[in-house]
Scaffold this motif. Structure first.
Motif, short mmCIF file in Angstrom:
data_model
loop_
_atom_site.label_atom_id
_atom_site.label_comp_id
_atom_site.label_asym_id
_atom_site.label_seq_id
_atom_site.Cartn_x
_atom_site.Cartn_y
_atom_site.Cartn_z
N LEU A 85 0.83 -1.20 0.00
CA LEU A 85 0.00 0.00 0.00
C LEU A 85 0.87 1.25 0.00
CD1 LEU A 85 -2.73 -1.05 2.60
CD2 LEU A 85 -3.06 -0.74 0.15
N ASP A 86 1.96 1.21 0.76
CA ASP A 86 2.86 2.36 0.80
C ASP A 86 3.52 2.58 -0.56
OD1 ASP A 86 4.06 4.45 2.37
OD2 ASP A 86 5.94 3.32 2.29
N GLN A 87 3.90 1.49 -1.21
CA GLN A 87 4.50 1.60 -2.53
C GLN A 87 3.53 2.16 -3.56
OE1 GLN A 87 5.77 -2.45 -3.11
NE2 GLN A 87 7.73 -2.16 -2.04
N ARG A 88 2.26 1.87 -3.36
CA ARG A 88 1.23 2.37 -4.28
C ARG A 88 0.71 3.74 -3.86
NH1 ARG A 88 -1.72 -1.71 -7.34
NH2 ARG A 88 -0.66 -3.73 -7.18
N ALA A 89 1.30 4.32 -2.81
CA ALA A 89 0.91 5.64 -2.31
C ALA A 89 -0.55 5.68 -1.88
CB ALA A 89 1.17 6.73 -3.36
N ILE A 90 -1.00 4.58 -1.25
CA ILE A 90 -2.36 4.49 -0.72
C ILE A 90 -2.28 4.69 0.79
CG2 ILE A 90 -4.37 3.02 -0.37
CD1 ILE A 90 -3.67 1.59 -2.96
N GLY A 91 -2.94 5.70 1.30
CA GLY A 91 -2.93 5.98 2.72
C GLY A 91 -2.09 7.20 3.05
N THR A 92 -2.35 7.78 4.21
CA THR A 92 -1.59 8.94 4.68
C THR A 92 -1.20 8.72 6.14
OG1 THR A 92 -3.65 10.07 5.31
CG2 THR A 92 -2.76 10.55 3.12
N VAL A 93 -0.19 9.46 6.58
CA VAL A 93 0.34 9.34 7.93
C VAL A 93 0.31 10.70 8.62
CG1 VAL A 93 2.36 8.80 9.34
CG2 VAL A 93 1.80 7.38 7.36
N GLY A 94 -0.10 10.71 9.89
CA GLY A 94 -0.06 11.92 10.71
C GLY A 94 0.63 11.62 12.03
N VAL A 95 1.59 12.46 12.41
CA VAL A 95 2.32 12.28 13.66
C VAL A 95 1.87 13.33 14.67
CG1 VAL A 95 4.60 12.24 14.76
CG2 VAL A 95 4.32 11.36 12.43
N LEU A 96 1.49 12.85 15.84
CA LEU A 96 0.98 13.73 16.89
C LEU A 96 1.94 13.69 18.07
CD1 LEU A 96 -1.56 15.48 17.24
CD2 LEU A 96 -2.63 13.57 18.43
N ASN A 97 2.58 14.83 18.36
CA ASN A 97 3.50 14.95 19.48
C ASN A 97 2.84 15.71 20.63
OD1 ASN A 97 5.86 13.60 18.47
ND2 ASN A 97 6.17 15.33 17.10
N ALA A 98 3.49 15.67 21.80
CA ALA A 98 2.93 16.30 23.00
C ALA A 98 2.57 17.76 22.73
CB ALA A 98 3.93 16.20 24.14
N GLY A 99 1.36 18.13 23.14
CA GLY A 99 0.87 19.49 22.96
C GLY A 99 0.13 19.72 21.67
N GLU A 100 0.16 18.75 20.76
CA GLU A 100 -0.49 18.92 19.46
C GLU A 100 -1.89 18.31 19.47
OE1 GLU A 100 3.48 19.03 16.63
OE2 GLU A 100 2.33 17.17 16.79
N VAL A 101 -2.71 18.78 18.52
CA VAL A 101 -4.11 18.37 18.43
C VAL A 101 -4.39 17.84 17.03
CG1 VAL A 101 -6.51 19.18 18.48
CG2 VAL A 101 -4.87 20.02 20.18
N MET A 102 -5.22 16.80 16.95
CA MET A 102 -5.63 16.25 15.67
C MET A 102 -7.14 16.04 15.67
SD MET A 102 -4.47 12.68 13.78
CE MET A 102 -2.78 13.26 13.53
N MET A 103 -7.77 16.36 14.55
CA MET A 103 -9.21 16.15 14.41
C MET A 103 -9.44 15.08 13.34
SD MET A 103 -12.21 18.94 13.57
CE MET A 103 -11.99 19.73 15.18
N ILE A 104 -10.23 14.06 13.69
CA ILE A 104 -10.51 12.94 12.78
C ILE A 104 -11.99 12.92 12.43
CG2 ILE A 104 -10.51 10.43 12.52
CD1 ILE A 104 -8.05 10.28 14.14
N MET A 105 -12.26 12.92 11.14
CA MET A 105 -13.64 12.89 10.65
C MET A 105 -14.14 11.44 10.59
SD MET A 105 -14.30 16.04 10.28
CE MET A 105 -13.47 17.62 10.09
N PRO A 106 -15.46 11.25 10.55
CA PRO A 106 -16.01 9.88 10.57
C PRO A 106 -15.98 9.20 9.21
CG PRO A 106 -17.79 11.47 10.53
CD PRO A 106 -16.52 12.27 10.62
N TYR A 107 -14.82 9.23 8.57
CA TYR A 107 -14.67 8.58 7.27
C TYR A 107 -13.42 7.70 7.32
CZ TYR A 107 -17.39 12.79 6.26
OH TYR A 107 -18.30 13.81 6.32
N GLY A 108 -13.40 6.68 6.51
CA GLY A 108 -12.20 5.87 6.39
C GLY A 108 -11.89 5.07 7.64
N SER A 109 -10.65 4.60 7.71
CA SER A 109 -10.19 3.83 8.86
C SER A 109 -8.80 4.32 9.23
CB SER A 109 -10.15 2.32 8.55
OG SER A 109 -9.18 2.05 7.55
N HIS A 110 -8.38 3.95 10.43
CA HIS A 110 -7.04 4.35 10.86
C HIS A 110 -6.51 3.36 11.89
CE1 HIS A 110 -9.83 6.30 13.71
NE2 HIS A 110 -8.88 6.12 14.62
N GLY A 111 -5.19 3.22 11.89
CA GLY A 111 -4.50 2.49 12.94
C GLY A 111 -3.56 3.45 13.64
N VAL A 112 -3.35 3.24 14.94
CA VAL A 112 -2.51 4.14 15.71
C VAL A 112 -1.33 3.36 16.27
CG1 VAL A 112 -2.44 5.87 17.55
CG2 VAL A 112 -4.59 5.44 16.34
#
Length: 245
Positions: free
Chosen positions: A117-144
């Motif tokens: 999947l990575d070779q096919r450029a399918i999917g995205t990655v987000g890195v969350l460090n201390a003090g940072e905020v992320m908002m996730i919409m009710p679409y798709g799937s994710h692993g943490v």
């Protein structure tokens, strides 16, 4: 010691009738989230359950979609450590989880699929460090994933943890926001019907499946009459038959 361990469902219900002092980090967070929604309740509503999610280094969640409640927007606030979110299309993520849980070589098979999947450029990655905020919409799937920062776990992977903070415990507090019109729609749909009409509204069957269902029902009614059994007895026998299969 929280290596490869964690809790995804440590919550405090701020609407609970049981008087219980919430952790300070959640109480303050809940107050802030109320302020965010104040004046906008016709558009968004805050879920009274506030989450404290903690995971040790090396921990990973299955790929999933947050469907445990009405569709919601989730706000994650990283308190300590690092969380790496990998986002995939819904069915792709669920497929990765399914093959990863298989008994024979599951983890390696999942890894092979993720590499492709990575070779096919399918999917995205987000890195969350201390003090940072992320908002996730009710679409798709994710692993943490929580990166490994200790040499005794997996020193060979340290070079892959670009942007990760040097902390062994990842701690997140999270709030969920319901879209008010959608929330009320499903509340009314599921609470006002005393029969199974809502199933038809949510999962409409094509005509061909309806025809098969009607034929199946007719055969079962005929069988019940032949055996002189009622619905409860039919259900009991059907479950035993499935167990035997």
């Amino acid at each position: 010691n929280f290596k490869r361990m964690g809790s995804l469902n440590t919550t405090h219900d701020f609407n609970s009738a049981v008087v219980q002092q919430p952790p300070f980090v959640l109480e303050k967070f809940h107050t802030s989230m109320i302020e965010v929604t104040d004046g906008y309740k016709s558009h968004i509503e805050l879920n009274p359950n506030i989450y404290l999610i903690y995971k040790g280094e090396g921990y990973m969640t299955p790929y999933h979609s947050d469907v445990h409640t009405t569709p919601q927007i989730t706000l994650y606030h990283q308190l300590s450590g690092t969380s790496i979110f990998h986002f995939l299309p819904l069915l792709v993520g669920l497929y990765v989880t399914e093959i990863g849980r298989s008994q024979e070589g599951g983890p390696q098979k999942a890894k092979d699929v993720l590499v492709e999947l990575d070779q096919r450029a399918i999917g995205t990655v987000g890195v969350l460090n201390a003090g940072e905020v992320m908002m996730i919409m009710p679409y798709g799937s994710h692993g943490v994933f929580v990166p490994c920062v200790s040499s005794d776990i997996n020193s060979s992977n340290n070079h892959n943890n670009s942007g990760a903070t040097d902390a062994k415990l990842s701690t997140i507090r999270a709030a969920e926001f319901f879209i008010t019109p959608i929330l009320h729609k499903y509340q009314n749909l599921l609470s006002t019907n005393t029969n199974t009409d809502w199933i038809d509204n949510l999962m409409k069957l094509p005509d061909s499946d309806r025809a098969h269902l009607l034929t199946f029902e007719q055969h079962q009614l005929s069988l019940m009459n032949q055996l002189r059994i009622d619905k409860k007895e039919w259900f009991f026998l059907a479950r035993r038959m499935l167990q035997n299969w």
